[in-house]
Design a protein around this motif. Sequence first.
Motif, PDB file in Angstrom:
ATOM      1  N   HIS A 121     -11.458  49.061  -2.751  1.00  0.00           N
ATOM      2  CA  HIS A 121     -11.077  49.118  -1.343  1.00  0.00           C
ATOM      3  C   HIS A 121     -10.663  50.533  -0.934  1.00  0.00           C
ATOM      4  O   HIS A 121      -9.926  51.212  -1.650  1.00  0.00           O
ATOM      5  CB  HIS A 121      -9.908  48.159  -1.069  1.00  0.00           C
ATOM      6  CG  HIS A 121     -10.337  46.722  -1.001  1.00  0.00           C
ATOM      7  ND1 HIS A 121     -11.445  46.301  -0.310  1.00  0.00           N
ATOM      8  CD2 HIS A 121      -9.788  45.597  -1.545  1.00  0.00           C
ATOM      9  CE1 HIS A 121     -11.571  44.981  -0.418  1.00  0.00           C
ATOM     10  NE2 HIS A 121     -10.584  44.536  -1.170  1.00  0.00           N
ATOM     11  N   GLY A 122     -11.172  50.972   0.209  1.00  0.00           N
ATOM     12  CA  GLY A 122     -10.788  52.264   0.744  1.00  0.00           C
ATOM     13  C   GLY A 122     -11.532  53.439   0.157  1.00  0.00           C
ATOM     14  O   GLY A 122     -11.205  54.592   0.441  1.00  0.00           O
ATOM     15  N   ALA A 124     -14.118  56.037   0.188  1.00  0.00           N
ATOM     16  CA  ALA A 124     -14.978  56.629   1.215  1.00  0.00           C
ATOM     17  C   ALA A 124     -16.163  57.314   0.555  1.00  0.00           C
ATOM     18  O   ALA A 124     -16.040  58.407   0.024  1.00  0.00           O
ATOM     19  CB  ALA A 124     -14.185  57.633   2.038  1.00  0.00           C
ATOM     20  N   LYS A 126     -20.786  57.388   0.607  1.00  0.00           N
ATOM     21  CA  LYS A 126     -22.052  56.884   1.125  1.00  0.00           C
ATOM     22  C   LYS A 126     -23.056  56.816  -0.015  1.00  0.00           C
ATOM     23  O   LYS A 126     -23.411  57.841  -0.588  1.00  0.00           O
ATOM     24  CB  LYS A 126     -22.585  57.804   2.227  1.00  0.00           C
ATOM     25  CG  LYS A 126     -23.856  57.275   2.884  1.00  0.00           C
ATOM     26  CD  LYS A 126     -24.308  58.195   3.998  1.00  0.00           C
ATOM     27  CE  LYS A 126     -25.586  57.661   4.652  1.00  0.00           C
ATOM     28  NZ  LYS A 126     -26.060  58.545   5.739  1.00  0.00           N
ATOM     29  N   ALA A 332     -18.864  45.722  -3.921  1.00  0.00           N
ATOM     30  CA  ALA A 332     -18.643  44.915  -2.717  1.00  0.00           C
ATOM     31  C   ALA A 332     -17.405  45.409  -1.964  1.00  0.00           C
ATOM     32  O   ALA A 332     -17.419  45.539  -0.727  1.00  0.00           O
ATOM     33  CB  ALA A 332     -18.494  43.443  -3.092  1.00  0.00           C
ATOM     34  N   GLN A 333     -16.339  45.709  -2.697  1.00  0.00           N
ATOM     35  CA  GLN A 333     -15.114  46.206  -2.067  1.00  0.00           C
ATOM     36  C   GLN A 333     -15.337  47.573  -1.428  1.00  0.00           C
ATOM     37  O   GLN A 333     -14.869  47.839  -0.315  1.00  0.00           O
ATOM     38  CB  GLN A 333     -13.997  46.287  -3.123  1.00  0.00           C
ATOM     39  CG  GLN A 333     -13.539  44.927  -3.640  1.00  0.00           C
ATOM     40  CD  GLN A 333     -12.838  45.015  -4.983  1.00  0.00           C
ATOM     41  OE1 GLN A 333     -12.606  46.105  -5.510  1.00  0.00           O
ATOM     42  NE2 GLN A 333     -12.505  43.864  -5.558  1.00  0.00           N
ATOM     43  N   ALA A 334     -16.078  48.454  -2.140  1.00  0.00           N
ATOM     44  CA  ALA A 334     -16.328  49.796  -1.612  1.00  0.00           C
ATOM     45  C   ALA A 334     -17.185  49.761  -0.351  1.00  0.00           C
ATOM     46  O   ALA A 334     -17.008  50.581   0.555  1.00  0.00           O
ATOM     47  CB  ALA A 334     -17.007  50.653  -2.682  1.00  0.00           C
ATOM     48  N   LEU A 335     -18.116  48.808  -0.261  1.00  0.00           N
ATOM     49  CA  LEU A 335     -18.994  48.689   0.906  1.00  0.00           C
ATOM     50  C   LEU A 335     -18.395  47.816   2.007  1.00  0.00           C
ATOM     51  O   LEU A 335     -19.002  47.641   3.070  1.00  0.00           O
ATOM     52  CB  LEU A 335     -20.357  48.125   0.484  1.00  0.00           C
ATOM     53  CG  LEU A 335     -21.194  48.994  -0.473  1.00  0.00           C
ATOM     54  CD1 LEU A 335     -22.486  48.271  -0.836  1.00  0.00           C
ATOM     55  CD2 LEU A 335     -21.506  50.352   0.153  1.00  0.00           C
ATOM     56  N   GLY A 336     -17.225  47.250   1.721  1.00  0.00           N
ATOM     57  CA  GLY A 336     -16.577  46.391   2.718  1.00  0.00           C
ATOM     58  C   GLY A 336     -17.249  45.043   2.891  1.00  0.00           C
ATOM     59  O   GLY A 336     -17.171  44.430   3.962  1.00  0.00           O
ATOM     60  N   ILE A 337     -17.903  44.543   1.846  1.00  0.00           N
ATOM     61  CA  ILE A 337     -18.578  43.232   1.897  1.00  0.00           C
ATOM     62  C   ILE A 337     -17.712  42.207   1.178  1.00  0.00           C
ATOM     63  O   ILE A 337     -17.399  42.360  -0.006  1.00  0.00           O
ATOM     64  CB  ILE A 337     -19.973  43.304   1.240  1.00  0.00           C
ATOM     65  CG1 ILE A 337     -20.869  44.300   1.975  1.00  0.00           C
ATOM     66  CG2 ILE A 337     -20.627  41.925   1.198  1.00  0.00           C
ATOM     67  CD1 ILE A 337     -22.205  44.538   1.301  1.00  0.00           C
ATOM     68  N   GLU A 338     -17.325  41.176   1.904  1.00  0.00           N
ATOM     69  CA  GLU A 338     -16.516  40.116   1.305  1.00  0.00           C
ATOM     70  C   GLU A 338     -17.425  39.117   0.599  1.00  0.00           C
ATOM     71  O   GLU A 338     -18.377  38.591   1.187  1.00  0.00           O
ATOM     72  CB  GLU A 338     -15.699  39.401   2.389  1.00  0.00           C
ATOM     73  CG  GLU A 338     -14.533  40.208   2.935  1.00  0.00           C
ATOM     74  CD  GLU A 338     -13.437  40.437   1.911  1.00  0.00           C
ATOM     75  OE1 GLU A 338     -13.250  39.571   1.027  1.00  0.00           O
ATOM     76  OE2 GLU A 338     -12.776  41.493   1.988  1.00  0.00           O
TER      77      GLU A 338
END
Length: 445
Positions: A121-122, A124, A126, A332-338
Amino acid sequence: MSTMTDVGVPVTSHQASAKPWYKVLYIQVLIAIALGVLVGWLSPHLATNPWIKALGDGFVKLIKMVIAPIIFCTVVSGISHIQDARKVGRVGIKALVYFEVVSSFALILGLIVGNLVPVGHGLATKPDAGAVAKYVDQASHMHAVDFFLNIIPESVVGAFAKGDILQVLLFAILFGFALMALGERGHRLRDVIDDTAHAVFGVIAIVMKAAPIGAFGAMAFTIGKYGPAALGNLIGLVALFYTTAALFVFVVLGLIAKFVGFNIFKFLGYIKDELLIVLGTSSSESALPQLMEKLERLGCSKSVVGLVVPTGYSFNLDGTNIYMTLATLFIAQALGIELSFTEQLTILLVAMLTSKGASGVTGAGFVTLAGTLAAVNPALVPGMAIVFSIDKFMSEVRALTNITGNGIATVFVSWWEGELDHDRLHANLNKTIDPSDVETAITTG
């Protein structure tokens, strides 16, 4: 006090203690790894020289050179000495049951830790999908039916030439049954195969003298190319993976060891040479022949060692399983996908299959991850590029966990089969005989 190894070589505890420290293999490898780290850190230009990389690659190739004949001789000899043909199938089934149960624990542990400590999470970043395109392409062509068909070699010579563990194992099992059926007529050929195994272990004893050189080259190149800076913001995932792998080894495998009647720490001390070689080369195959020989000396029967260890290198990849679940959740956490509960359950089911299907494929850990991500949620696949730069730092722990898991599996199946020599087990683990030098066991073989 004097005792005998399983091939009749007397070894005393005094001999073990009298050996100069600079001649002990694990100390040589430790020094080589430390020097490799220093060279890679202080002089990355020198460390990334192709000749430095060739030191590590060359050592691994030397070991792989003898894996096929060792597996063939060990399996054929083990089966041909068995009177009851049904025992081979029984050992195989027990091994596969153990593999699936313990692999499930590894996958579940990875999921639990990944959810409890969401280090992705968080972050940043690409992802660059192009960096992992070749692994995604390999994963898209990976099917379960192809895996099973690939176990059957196109020719016996081809299986040995490619060094495919499962193909050699299949032919060795069939050849062992055929030799068993010959009865008395097959004894002379069986003796020749036994003698050939001793000779190949002699080759391994020679090759192992180059282990420190191989470990230095591989470690220097890894640090020189990827460097400490490559860890960056991803150090949380590396630390989490290391911690989870340690939990699995000391808790899950430790409980299994305690159930059988030995201490996991003593077992790790017994195979420390192999662990350090794996650490230096990032390849669990680099220690496979020596691990098989040591497990026989530990008190496991030849037939169980011959069947469980080679099979485990394709079906018992505990470190890879932990990596897949942790890396999937991290991406998934890095890409913001739950990921829903159903999708996380899918990770368990898919990873159990893809970890087998990618065995023997170059970059198997990454190919496996690509197949798992594509099955769970295709939107996750480009995120592989996030962990691409640190994969090399994680491959060492994957390999260490895999080889430890296969060693424990062999001891457990030997115990389950009633063929574990507990006296020899404790004599080796308590170091009343010298377990450190494979050369000792083959010099008079």
